[in-house]
Motif scaffolding. Structure first.
Motif, mmCIF file in Angstrom:
data_model
loop_
_atom_site.group_PDB
_atom_site.id
_atom_site.type_symbol
_atom_site.label_atom_id
_atom_site.label_comp_id
_atom_site.label_asym_id
_atom_site.label_seq_id
_atom_site.Cartn_x
_atom_site.Cartn_y
_atom_site.Cartn_z
ATOM 1 N N PHE A 29 55.195 -37.108 18.896
ATOM 2 C CA PHE A 29 54.384 -36.705 20.035
ATOM 3 C C PHE A 29 53.988 -35.234 19.937
ATOM 4 O O PHE A 29 54.663 -34.455 19.272
ATOM 5 C CB PHE A 29 55.178 -36.854 21.332
ATOM 6 N N CYS A 30 52.943 -34.855 20.678
ATOM 7 C CA CYS A 30 52.571 -33.441 20.742
ATOM 8 C C CYS A 30 53.329 -32.767 21.893
ATOM 9 O O CYS A 30 54.007 -33.416 22.686
ATOM 10 C CB CYS A 30 51.074 -33.300 20.964
ATOM 11 N N GLY A 31 53.191 -31.444 21.973
ATOM 12 C CA GLY A 31 53.937 -30.656 22.953
ATOM 13 C C GLY A 31 53.544 -30.885 24.403
ATOM 14 O O GLY A 31 54.231 -30.405 25.311
ATOM 15 N N LEU A 32 52.450 -31.616 24.640
ATOM 16 C CA LEU A 32 52.095 -31.914 26.035
ATOM 17 C C LEU A 32 53.199 -32.724 26.705
ATOM 18 O O LEU A 32 53.360 -32.684 27.923
ATOM 19 C CB LEU A 32 50.798 -32.727 26.121
ATOM 20 N N THR A 33 53.954 -33.453 25.899
ATOM 21 C CA THR A 33 54.991 -34.338 26.446
ATOM 22 C C THR A 33 55.976 -33.569 27.329
ATOM 23 O O THR A 33 56.496 -34.119 28.293
ATOM 24 C CB THR A 33 55.774 -35.012 25.287
ATOM 25 N N GLY A 51 41.960 -30.315 28.215
ATOM 26 C CA GLY A 51 41.946 -31.195 27.051
ATOM 27 C C GLY A 51 40.993 -32.359 27.163
ATOM 28 O O GLY A 51 40.022 -32.309 27.912
ATOM 29 N N SER A 52 41.310 -33.386 26.408
ATOM 30 C CA SER A 52 40.414 -34.534 26.283
ATOM 31 C C SER A 52 40.962 -35.718 27.087
ATOM 32 O O SER A 52 42.048 -35.646 27.660
ATOM 33 C CB SER A 52 40.325 -34.937 24.816
ATOM 34 N N ARG A 53 40.211 -36.816 27.045
ATOM 35 C CA ARG A 53 40.697 -38.025 27.718
ATOM 36 C C ARG A 53 41.982 -38.535 27.082
ATOM 37 O O ARG A 53 42.820 -39.123 27.747
ATOM 38 C CB ARG A 53 39.615 -39.114 27.660
ATOM 39 N N THR A 54 42.123 -38.297 25.779
ATOM 40 C CA THR A 54 43.355 -38.730 25.097
ATOM 41 C C THR A 54 44.553 -38.004 25.702
ATOM 42 O O THR A 54 45.599 -38.598 25.956
ATOM 43 C CB THR A 54 43.286 -38.376 23.583
ATOM 44 N N CYS A 55 44.388 -36.693 25.930
ATOM 45 C CA CYS A 55 45.491 -35.901 26.509
ATOM 46 C C CYS A 55 45.824 -36.442 27.902
ATOM 47 O O CYS A 55 46.994 -36.605 28.254
ATOM 48 C CB CYS A 55 45.116 -34.434 26.641
ATOM 49 N N ALA A 56 44.763 -36.716 28.692
ATOM 50 C CA ALA A 56 44.975 -37.218 30.053
ATOM 51 C C ALA A 56 45.743 -38.526 29.983
ATOM 52 O O ALA A 56 46.696 -38.756 30.725
ATOM 53 C CB ALA A 56 43.634 -37.427 30.745
ATOM 54 N N HIS A 57 45.341 -39.366 29.039
ATOM 55 C CA HIS A 57 45.976 -40.673 28.903
ATOM 56 C C HIS A 57 47.445 -40.509 28.513
ATOM 57 O O HIS A 57 48.316 -41.168 29.070
ATOM 58 C CB HIS A 57 45.223 -41.484 27.851
ATOM 59 N N LEU A 58 47.702 -39.588 27.580
ATOM 60 C CA LEU A 58 49.093 -39.395 27.123
ATOM 61 C C LEU A 58 50.000 -39.007 28.286
ATOM 62 O O LEU A 58 51.021 -39.648 28.523
ATOM 63 C CB LEU A 58 49.192 -38.309 26.037
ATOM 64 N N ILE A 59 49.604 -37.986 29.036
ATOM 65 C CA ILE A 59 50.570 -37.557 30.058
ATOM 66 C C ILE A 59 50.613 -38.524 31.244
ATOM 67 O O ILE A 59 51.638 -38.684 31.856
ATOM 68 C CB ILE A 59 50.419 -36.082 30.510
ATOM 69 N N GLY A 114 46.897 -25.632 26.674
ATOM 70 C CA GLY A 114 45.902 -25.894 25.633
ATOM 71 C C GLY A 114 46.227 -27.165 24.862
ATOM 72 O O GLY A 114 47.358 -27.645 24.861
ATOM 73 N N SER A 115 45.199 -27.708 24.196
ATOM 74 C CA SER A 115 45.377 -28.959 23.457
ATOM 75 C C SER A 115 44.574 -28.892 22.155
ATOM 76 O O SER A 115 44.139 -27.830 21.744
ATOM 77 C CB SER A 115 44.951 -30.133 24.334
ATOM 78 N N CYS A 116 44.345 -30.047 21.517
ATOM 79 C CA CYS A 116 43.757 -30.038 20.165
ATOM 80 C C CYS A 116 42.241 -30.029 20.034
ATOM 81 O O CYS A 116 41.744 -29.576 19.021
ATOM 82 C CB CYS A 116 44.131 -31.280 19.381
ATOM 83 N N PRO A 117 41.482 -30.630 20.975
ATOM 84 C CA PRO A 117 40.049 -30.733 20.698
ATOM 85 C C PRO A 117 39.449 -29.378 20.328
ATOM 86 O O PRO A 117 39.859 -28.344 20.880
ATOM 87 C CB PRO A 117 39.464 -31.252 22.021
ATOM 88 N N SER A 118 38.488 -29.398 19.393
ATOM 89 C CA SER A 118 37.968 -28.121 18.889
ATOM 90 C C SER A 118 37.367 -27.298 20.023
ATOM 91 O O SER A 118 37.429 -26.066 20.015
ATOM 92 C CB SER A 118 36.962 -28.357 17.774
ATOM 93 N N SER A 146 50.193 -23.372 24.592
ATOM 94 C CA SER A 146 49.579 -24.495 23.891
ATOM 95 C C SER A 146 50.550 -25.664 23.761
ATOM 96 O O SER A 146 51.714 -25.478 23.421
ATOM 97 C CB SER A 146 49.140 -24.057 22.492
ATOM 98 N N GLY A 147 50.033 -26.857 24.069
ATOM 99 C CA GLY A 147 50.818 -28.079 23.835
ATOM 100 C C GLY A 147 50.118 -28.913 22.772
ATOM 101 O O GLY A 147 50.402 -30.095 22.619
ATOM 102 N N SER A 148 49.205 -28.270 22.042
ATOM 103 C CA SER A 148 48.383 -28.975 21.058
ATOM 104 C C SER A 148 49.231 -29.646 19.977
ATOM 105 O O SER A 148 50.209 -29.083 19.497
ATOM 106 C CB SER A 148 47.431 -27.958 20.422
ATOM 107 N N GLY A 149 48.804 -30.839 19.601
ATOM 108 C CA GLY A 149 49.508 -31.573 18.541
ATOM 109 C C GLY A 149 49.371 -30.894 17.188
ATOM 110 O O GLY A 149 50.116 -31.199 16.265
ATOM 111 N N ILE A 150 48.408 -29.968 17.057
ATOM 112 C CA ILE A 150 48.267 -29.263 15.776
ATOM 113 C C ILE A 150 49.344 -28.182 15.674
ATOM 114 O O ILE A 150 49.893 -27.923 14.621
ATOM 115 C CB ILE A 150 46.856 -28.622 15.666
HETATM 116 FE FE1 SF4 Z 1 48.237 -34.175 22.243
HETATM 117 FE FE2 SF4 Z 1 46.177 -33.283 20.823
HETATM 118 FE FE3 SF4 Z 1 46.357 -35.865 21.383
HETATM 119 FE FE4 SF4 Z 1 45.797 -34.092 23.335
HETATM 120 S S1 SF4 Z 1 44.493 -34.597 21.578
HETATM 121 S S2 SF4 Z 1 47.260 -35.795 23.426
HETATM 122 S S3 SF4 Z 1 47.038 -32.309 22.649
HETATM 123 S S4 SF4 Z 1 47.757 -34.671 20.088
#
Ligand code: SF4
Length: 431
Positions: A29-33, A51-59, A114-118, A146-150
Motif C-alpha cells: 500500500f501507499c502512505g495514504l493508508t 489526489g485522484s479518484r484512485t486515492c479517494a477510492h483507496l481511503i 500529497g499523492s502520485c498523479p503528476s 506526502s502519502g504518495s505511493g512513489i
Molecule cells: Fe496511493 Fe498513488 Fe494510488 Fe493515490 S495514486 S492511492 S497516492 S498509490
C-alpha cells in the motif's frame, strides 16, 4: 516462569546480518493508508488528500467502517487537468479548503496530503499550506506531507505526517537543558486503550509521560534538550530524526510487542529515569504474569509452526522476534521494506543467528521462495493473500497487525491470536 527463549550471552543474534536486498516490483500500500489510523487519533484534525479518484477510492474502501461517522478525511480530486490549469488548481484548492473549514469549525489542524498523479507532484503543497495558514490563522494550522505511493509505503505515511508536525511542537522551557530533569515522550500512534495502559504503568513507576501524536492538536507535547523519547512504532525514522534535530534523545529499546518487548521497552525508560528495580517489578509484575499465562495457551497452537513475512509495515522484525521467542514459531523469511539498523539494533540482537532477513522486494522472486519453502503461515499484503491461499498456503493480512491494538502486556495474547486464528480456520476447513 517466563517462556521466552533465552539468548546465549555469547551470541549477538542477527546484529551483523547481511540482508537479502531486493529492488524489484513491490506489492504494498501507499502512505495514504496511514490516514485510516491517524484520523482516529488526532480528533480535531482533518486529512485532505490532494489526489485522484484512485486515492479517494483507496481511503474510502480501506476506511469503509467509518463511512457513517462524521469523516475526518476527504479527497480534493485534481487529476484530469492539464498543466496550463495549475494556477486554477491552487485557486480550486483554496476554495475547497475554505468551504471545508466553514462547514467544519471543529477542525483545528488540517493536513494537505500529497499523492502520485503528476498534476499533484507538480503542485507545491508546502506553498499551498503556507498560503492556507496565512488565510486561516489562528483558528486552524495547515501542514502538508506526502502519502504518495512513489515516495512512501504503507506505514511511512504516518512517519511523514508526524515529521511534518515536529517543527510545530512547542519548545520545552528555555532552561530545560540536556542536564535538567528529563521528560519522557512516547512517539508513534497507539490506540487510546494502549496509551492509557502505558501511561498508567509508567506513572506507577513515577515517570510522567507525553504521547506524540496527541489526541488533540491543542495538546502537542513540548520538545527540547531534556526530551527523551521511546519509539512505539518501528517505522518512524524521519520523525526520530526531526525530534533529534530539536535536541531530543532517543532511548534505544526493542518495540513493545509481546511480554519481552514490552518489559524491555519500559525498562529503557525506567533505567533512564532512575526507577528502582523493586518499583519496576511492582509496577509490571501483575500484568506481565497475566500476559505470560495467556500466551502459554496460544503457544500450544503456534509452537514450531513455520512463518514467512512479506515486507509491508516495517513491523516484521519485532513481530518475528515475538513469534519466535515467545510463541516458539520458526522463522522462514523475515521481509522488511527498509532495514533501519539503528532502530532495529535491539530487535536484531534477539533474532536467532542465521535468520533469512530480506530488505525491499522483488515480488515474483519472493513468491517463488515462499512457495518453495511451503511455510505454515504467511504474513502479507491483501494483494498477495488470495493467490497464496489458492495454492493452499495460510495467510494473515499484514494490515490487520497495524489496525489492531497489539502493543503492551494486555494485548500480547490478542497479538498471538492474530497468528493462531488463520491456522485454526485452516484446520477447521480441512476437518
Ligand atoms: Fe496511493 Fe498513488 Fe494510488 Fe493515490 S495514486 S492511492 S497516492 S498509490
Amino acid at each position: 516462569m517466563s517462556t521466552v527463549i533465552p539468548i546465549r550471552a555469547e551470541t549477538a543474534g542477527c546484529t551483523d546480518v547481511v540482508p537479502l536486498v531486493e529492488r524489484g516490483q513491490r506489492e504494498v500500500f501507499c502512505g495514504l493508508t496511514g490516514i485510516i489510523w491517524l484520523h482516529r487519533k488526532i480528533q480535531d484534525a482533518f486529512f485532505l488528500v490532494v489526489g485522484s479518484r484512485t486515492c479517494a477510492h483507496l481511503i474510502q474502501s480501506a476506511a469503509g467502517v467509518m463511512i457513517f461517522a462524521e469523516p475526518r478525511f476527504g479527497t480534493a480530486i485534481i487529476d484530469e487537468r492539464d498543466l496550463a490549469g495549475l494556477a486554477d488548481v491552487h485557486e480550486e484548492l483554496d476554495r475547497v479548503v475554505g468551504q471545508l473549514l466553514a462547514r467544519r469549525p471543529d477542525i483545528r489542524l488540517l493536513f494537505l496530503v500529497g499523492s502520485c498523479p503528476s498534476e499533484v507532484i507538480k503542485l507545491d503543497l508546502s506553498r499551498a499550506a503556507e498560503r492556507q495558514n496565512r488565510i486561516h490563522h489562528p483558528a486552524v494550522r495547515v501542514l502538508n506531507y506526502s502519502g504518495s505511493g512513489i515516495e512512501t509505503t504503507f506505514t511511512q505515511g504516518e512517519d511523514a505526517c508526524l515529521a511534518a508536525m515536529v517543527p510545530t511542537l512547542p519548545a520545552s522551557a528555555p532552561d530545560a537543558s540536556a542536564n535538567s530533569a528529563p521528560a519522557l515522550m512516547v512517539v508513534g500512534t497507539l490506540a487510546d486503550v494502549v496509551e492509557d495502559q502505558m501511561r498508567s504503568l509508567l506513572e506507577r513507576m513515577g515517570v510522567q509521560v507525553s504521547f506524540f501524536p496527541p489526541r488533540h492538536s491543542q495538546a502537542m507535547p513540548a520538545v527540547g534538550a531534556n526530551t527523551r523519547f521511546l519509539l512505539a512504532q518501528p517505522f518512524l525514522a524521519d520523525t526520530a530524526r526531526a525530534l533529534q534535530s530539536r535536541g531530543a534523545q532517543h532511548l534505544a529499546a526493542p518495540f513493545p510487542l509481546g511480554v519481552e518487548g514490552t518489559t524491555a521497552w519500559l525498562q529503557a525508560a525506567a533505567t533512564e529515569f532512575g526507577v528502582a528495580p523493586e518499583v519496576f517489578e511492582q509496577a509490571t509484575a501483575a500484568p506481565r504474569q497475566r500476559a505470560e499465562k495467556a500466551l502459554a495457551m496460544q503457544r500450544e497452537m503456534l509452537q514450531d509452526q513455520r512463518i514467512f513475512f512479506f515486507p509491508d509495515s516495517q513491523l516484521e522484525i519485532p513481530l518475528a522476534r515475538f513469534v519466535h521467542r515467545e510463541l516458539g514459531m520458526q522463522l522462514v523469511e523475515v521481509g522488511t521494506p527498509y532495514l533501519h539498523r539503528q532502530h532495529m539494533a535491539a530487535e536484531l540482537a534477539l533474532l536467532p543467528a542465521g535468520t533469512r532477513i530480506s530488505e525491499g522486494q522483488d515480488v515474483e522472486r519472493q513468491l517463488d521462495r515462499c512457495v518453495a519453502d511451503a511455510p505454515d503461515l504467511v504474513v502479507c499484503g491483501l494483494g498477495l493473500a488470495n493467490p497464496l491461499e489458492a495454492q493452499g498456503i495460510t495467510t494473515k493480512w499484514a494490515i490487520e497487525l497495524v489496525f489492531t491494538p497489539i502493543q503492551g502486556y494486555e494485548q500480547a495474547a490478542d497479538l498471538a491470536g492474530l497468528f493462531s486464528r488463520p491456522l485454526k480456520r485452516r484446520l477447521k476447513l480441512a476437518a
